[in-house]
Design a protein around this motif. Structure first.
Motif, PDB file in Angstrom:
ATOM      1  N   LEU A 138     -14.207   1.194  -5.626  1.00 12.61           N
ATOM      2  CA  LEU A 138     -12.943   0.482  -5.475  1.00 12.61           C
ATOM      3  C   LEU A 138     -12.469   0.074  -6.861  1.00 12.61           C
ATOM      4  N   LYS A 139     -11.308   0.545  -7.248  1.00 16.11           N
ATOM      5  CA  LYS A 139     -10.756   0.227  -8.570  1.00 16.11           C
ATOM      6  C   LYS A 139     -10.312  -1.221  -8.614  1.00 16.11           C
ATOM      7  N   GLY A 140     -10.276  -1.784  -9.799  1.00 18.85           N
ATOM      8  CA  GLY A 140      -9.979  -3.193  -9.997  1.00 18.85           C
ATOM      9  C   GLY A 140      -8.717  -3.702  -9.325  1.00 18.85           C
ATOM     10  N   MET A 141      -7.606  -3.005  -9.505  1.00 20.28           N
ATOM     11  CA  MET A 141      -6.345  -3.490  -8.952  1.00 20.28           C
ATOM     12  C   MET A 141      -6.351  -3.492  -7.428  1.00 20.28           C
ATOM     13  N   ALA A 142      -6.978  -2.512  -6.812  1.00 19.20           N
ATOM     14  CA  ALA A 142      -7.044  -2.489  -5.350  1.00 19.20           C
ATOM     15  C   ALA A 142      -7.889  -3.644  -4.838  1.00 19.20           C
ATOM     16  N   ALA A 143      -8.967  -3.958  -5.529  1.00 18.45           N
ATOM     17  CA  ALA A 143      -9.822  -5.077  -5.134  1.00 18.45           C
ATOM     18  C   ALA A 143      -9.065  -6.394  -5.270  1.00 18.45           C
ATOM     19  N   ILE A 144      -8.328  -6.552  -6.350  1.00 15.66           N
ATOM     20  CA  ILE A 144      -7.543  -7.767  -6.554  1.00 15.66           C
ATOM     21  C   ILE A 144      -6.464  -7.881  -5.483  1.00 15.66           C
ATOM     22  N   ALA A 145      -5.782  -6.786  -5.221  1.00 14.19           N
ATOM     23  CA  ALA A 145      -4.725  -6.799  -4.207  1.00 14.19           C
ATOM     24  C   ALA A 145      -5.288  -7.119  -2.833  1.00 14.19           C
ATOM     25  N   MET A 146      -6.428  -6.526  -2.483  1.00 13.82           N
ATOM     26  CA  MET A 146      -7.025  -6.784  -1.170  1.00 13.82           C
ATOM     27  C   MET A 146      -7.430  -8.248  -1.045  1.00 13.82           C
ATOM     28  N   ALA A 147      -7.965  -8.810  -2.110  1.00 14.66           N
ATOM     29  CA  ALA A 147      -8.377 -10.211  -2.080  1.00 14.66           C
ATOM     30  C   ALA A 147      -7.182 -11.141  -1.916  1.00 14.66           C
ATOM     31  N   ASN A 148      -6.007 -10.671  -2.312  1.00 14.46           N
ATOM     32  CA  ASN A 148      -4.808 -11.504  -2.256  1.00 14.46           C
ATOM     33  C   ASN A 148      -3.864 -11.152  -1.112  1.00 14.46           C
ATOM     34  N   LEU A 149      -4.312 -10.298  -0.189  1.00 15.71           N
ATOM     35  CA  LEU A 149      -3.482 -10.035   0.983  1.00 15.71           C
ATOM     36  C   LEU A 149      -3.417 -11.305   1.820  1.00 15.71           C
ATOM     37  N   HIS A 150      -2.242 -11.642   2.243  1.00  9.46           N
ATOM     38  CA  HIS A 150      -2.058 -12.820   3.078  1.00  9.46           C
ATOM     39  C   HIS A 150      -2.173 -12.447   4.544  1.00  9.46           C
ATOM     40  N   GLU A 151      -2.593 -13.413   5.332  1.00  8.46           N
ATOM     41  CA  GLU A 151      -2.694 -13.206   6.769  1.00  8.46           C
ATOM     42  C   GLU A 151      -1.308 -13.108   7.403  1.00  8.46           C
ATOM     43  N   TYR A 152      -0.315 -13.650   6.713  1.00  7.63           N
ATOM     44  CA  TYR A 152       1.021 -13.713   7.269  1.00  7.63           C
ATOM     45  C   TYR A 152       1.784 -12.435   6.971  1.00  7.63           C
ATOM     46  N   ALA A 153       2.530 -11.986   7.926  1.00  9.23           N
ATOM     47  CA  ALA A 153       3.265 -10.732   7.783  1.00  9.23           C
ATOM     48  C   ALA A 153       4.621 -10.957   7.139  1.00  9.23           C
ATOM     49  N   CYS A 154       5.059  -9.953   6.428  1.00 11.57           N
ATOM     50  CA  CYS A 154       6.400  -9.932   5.867  1.00 11.57           C
ATOM     51  C   CYS A 154       7.396  -9.903   7.036  1.00 11.57           C
ATOM     52  N   PRO A 155       8.412 -10.743   7.030  1.00 12.55           N
ATOM     53  CA  PRO A 155       9.357 -10.756   8.147  1.00 12.55           C
ATOM     54  C   PRO A 155      10.169  -9.467   8.268  1.00 12.55           C
TER      55      PRO A 155
END
Length: 72
Positions: free
Chosen positions: A41-58
């Motif tokens: 897993l490349k760095g940016m994908a790991a960072i992005a996954m860690a920062n995914l919010h539970e809330y959906a984009c409207p």
């Protein structure tokens, strides 16, 4: 982020491998490889996954990536 942590995060968000693939614009096969450790897993994908919010984009109804906010 380890492969196990990646999968745990995906499941905690209630996402399928295909939904994660759609968010990252990759194949569900690559998501599977990240989760098994077959492909690092490349760095940016790991960072992005860690920062995914539970809330959906409207607009698109998908989880979105944003910095976590600290509360004090």
């Amino acid at each position: 982020m380890t492969p196990e942590e990646f999968k745990k995060r995906r499941l905690a968000l209630g996402l399928t491998q295909q939904e994660v693939a759609d968010i990252f614009n990759c194949s569900d096969g690559l998501v599977s490889q990240w989760e098994t450790g077959a492909t690092p897993l490349k760095g940016m994908a790991a960072i992005a996954m860690a920062n995914l919010h539970e809330y959906a984009c409207p607009t698109c109804n998908r989880p979105y990536i944003a910095a976590k906010m600290e509360t004090t």
